[in-house]
Design an enzyme around this catalytic site. Structure first.
Site, short mmCIF file in Angstrom:
data_model
loop_
_atom_site.label_atom_id
_atom_site.label_comp_id
_atom_site.label_asym_id
_atom_site.label_seq_id
_atom_site.Cartn_x
_atom_site.Cartn_y
_atom_site.Cartn_z
N ARG A 157 0.82 -1.22 0.00
CA ARG A 157 0.00 0.00 0.00
C ARG A 157 0.85 1.27 0.00
O ARG A 157 0.59 2.21 -0.74
CB ARG A 157 -0.92 0.01 1.23
CG ARG A 157 -2.08 -0.95 1.14
CD ARG A 157 -2.94 -0.84 2.39
NE ARG A 157 -2.26 -1.44 3.51
CZ ARG A 157 -2.59 -2.61 4.05
NH1 ARG A 157 -3.60 -3.29 3.58
NH2 ARG A 157 -1.92 -3.08 5.08
N ILE A 158 1.88 1.30 0.86
CA ILE A 158 2.67 2.53 0.98
C ILE A 158 3.56 2.72 -0.25
O ILE A 158 3.68 3.83 -0.78
CB ILE A 158 3.49 2.52 2.29
CG1 ILE A 158 2.55 2.41 3.51
CG2 ILE A 158 4.34 3.79 2.40
CD1 ILE A 158 3.25 2.17 4.84
N THR A 237 11.74 4.44 4.99
CA THR A 237 10.72 4.83 5.98
C THR A 237 10.12 3.57 6.61
O THR A 237 9.08 3.65 7.26
CB THR A 237 9.58 5.63 5.32
OG1 THR A 237 9.11 4.90 4.19
CG2 THR A 237 10.00 7.01 4.90
N ARG A 239 11.88 0.10 8.24
CA ARG A 239 12.53 -0.27 9.50
C ARG A 239 14.04 -0.14 9.33
O ARG A 239 14.59 -0.54 8.29
CB ARG A 239 12.18 -1.70 9.89
CG ARG A 239 10.75 -1.91 10.38
CD ARG A 239 10.52 -1.26 11.76
NE ARG A 239 9.18 -1.48 12.26
CZ ARG A 239 8.14 -0.64 12.12
NH1 ARG A 239 8.27 0.49 11.44
NH2 ARG A 239 6.96 -0.93 12.65
N GLU A 268 17.30 2.53 17.15
CA GLU A 268 16.49 3.72 17.43
C GLU A 268 16.39 3.89 18.93
O GLU A 268 16.07 2.92 19.60
CB GLU A 268 15.10 3.59 16.82
CG GLU A 268 15.14 3.80 15.34
CD GLU A 268 13.77 3.78 14.68
OE1 GLU A 268 12.75 3.78 15.40
OE2 GLU A 268 13.73 3.75 13.46
N HIS A 287 11.65 8.76 13.16
CA HIS A 287 10.57 7.78 12.98
C HIS A 287 9.19 8.44 13.16
O HIS A 287 8.43 8.09 14.06
CB HIS A 287 10.74 6.59 13.94
CG HIS A 287 10.07 5.35 13.46
ND1 HIS A 287 10.54 4.08 13.70
CD2 HIS A 287 8.92 5.18 12.73
CE1 HIS A 287 9.73 3.19 13.15
NE2 HIS A 287 8.74 3.83 12.57
#
Ligand code: DGY
Length: 330
Positions: A157-158, A237, A239, A268, A287
């Site tokens: 989708r992204i 964008t 992981r 992170e 993030h």
């Protein structure tokens, strides 16, 4: 009837949190930092529901120590923080928050792409450091987007939403690498599925939209960066561990690629002394791809719906492991 005890590991938008508080006996972790693992274990072991974030490591050991747990609702589309096999084996439904963050995340990927391509960070740093003295005919020269080739790794989708922006707005050619065809991307956007190495060699912009799994961990390593164009921009964008940060740093430092735009890092938060931070051709965000008001409210609503459905013994609206439900019905 007594309300079910649940642990909510961070404060989330009221759009969802209020409903969780109304429906459940909610213990909400109030700190800006996530609960330490020992606290997570202790609180989860007393709970019937867990509303977690991507910072909470929910592994088999934790799940086995939580015999009362009946549902895990992750406030994220990604769920690599959860041992899904273990949860499924224990019959615990897991929910996530897909779709509502597609546009915000695609927007952020595009934002990083153009910021990295146009050397926004270079200019911003120069101004803040008082180094910008005059308009420079030869200064801050970056890459165009118009008519270039976008390579999407993971045409879900992204990936599709980013490709649609690049195709429609900037007339870009779209290549993609994925385990399966995406007929919509091919029909609507003229996208072409190619193997990973072809995508690396032919793309001007390479954007990662796959989940983190055993196959994608470390996918962008030294060999991958060496196959990309020296003018290419890498965007992640998804992981952080999908790229090998040391290899990315080398590739940027040695100008094997032009720039990178990252919403994610490994680890992170990124360490203060990470050499990547010294490079002006790496644009790094903390993030925040899903961090818009509409998106975070919608994520909170879905997370609440998943939690409440799981406690009621109903199928989760956004079910990651629906086989739990199928097994239950057998
Ligand atoms: C997700 O949902 O997986 C993002 O990384 C955070 O919104």
């Amino acid at each position: 009837m007594a309300k079910a005890p649940v642990f909510v590991t961070r404060i989330i938008p009221e759009a969802g949190l209020d409903r969780v508080r109304e429906t459940c006996d909610a213990d909400v972790w109030p700190d800006p930092l996530p609960p330490p693992p020992v606290v997570l274990l202790e609180k989860a072991s007393r709970s019937e529901g867990l509303l977690s974030t991507l910072n909470d490591r929910i592994d088999a050991a934790l799940l086995e120590a939580c015999p009362r747990l009946r549902v895990i609702s992750n406030f994220a589309v990604g769920y690599n923080n959860i041992d899904l096999d273990a949860a499924t084996a224990l019959g615990i439904p897991v929910g996530n928050t897909p779709e509502v963050l597609t546009d915000a995340t695609a927007d952020m990927a595009f934002c990083l792409m153009i910021a990295a391509a146009r050397r926004l960070l270079d200019g911003d740093r120069a101004i803040h450091a008082g180094r910008w003295k005059t308009w420079e005919p030869m200064g801050y020269i970056g890459q165009d987007l118009l008519g270039k080739t976008l390579g999407v790794v993971g045409m879900g989708r992204i990936g599709y939403a980013l490709a649609a922006r690049c195709r429609g707005g900037w007339g870009m050619k779209v290549l993609y690498a994925d385990v399966a065809d995406n007929p919509h991307a091919e029909t609507d956007l003229g996208a072409k599925r190619v193997d990973f190495n072809t995508l690396l060699a032919e793309s001007d912009f390479v954007s990662v939209h796959t989940d983190l799994n055993d196959k994608t961990r470390g996918l962008f390593n030294r060999a991958a960066f060496s196959r990309m164009k020296p003018t290419a921009v890498f965007v992640n964008t998804a992981r952080g561990p999908i790229h090998v940060q040391e290899d990315l740093t080398q590739a940027l430092r040695n100008r094997e690629i032009f720039a990178a735009g990252l919403d994610v890092s490994d680890p992170e938060p990124i360490r203060d002394d990470d050499p990547l931070l010294a490079l002006s051709n790496a644009v790094i965000a903390p993030h925040v791809a899903s961090a818009t008001i509409r998106t975070r409210n919608a994520m909170a609503e879905i997370a609440a719906d998943n939690l409440i459905a799981g406690l009621a013994g109903e199928p989760l609206p956004c079910f990651v492991n629906p086989q739990v439900e199928a097994n239950r019905r057998r």
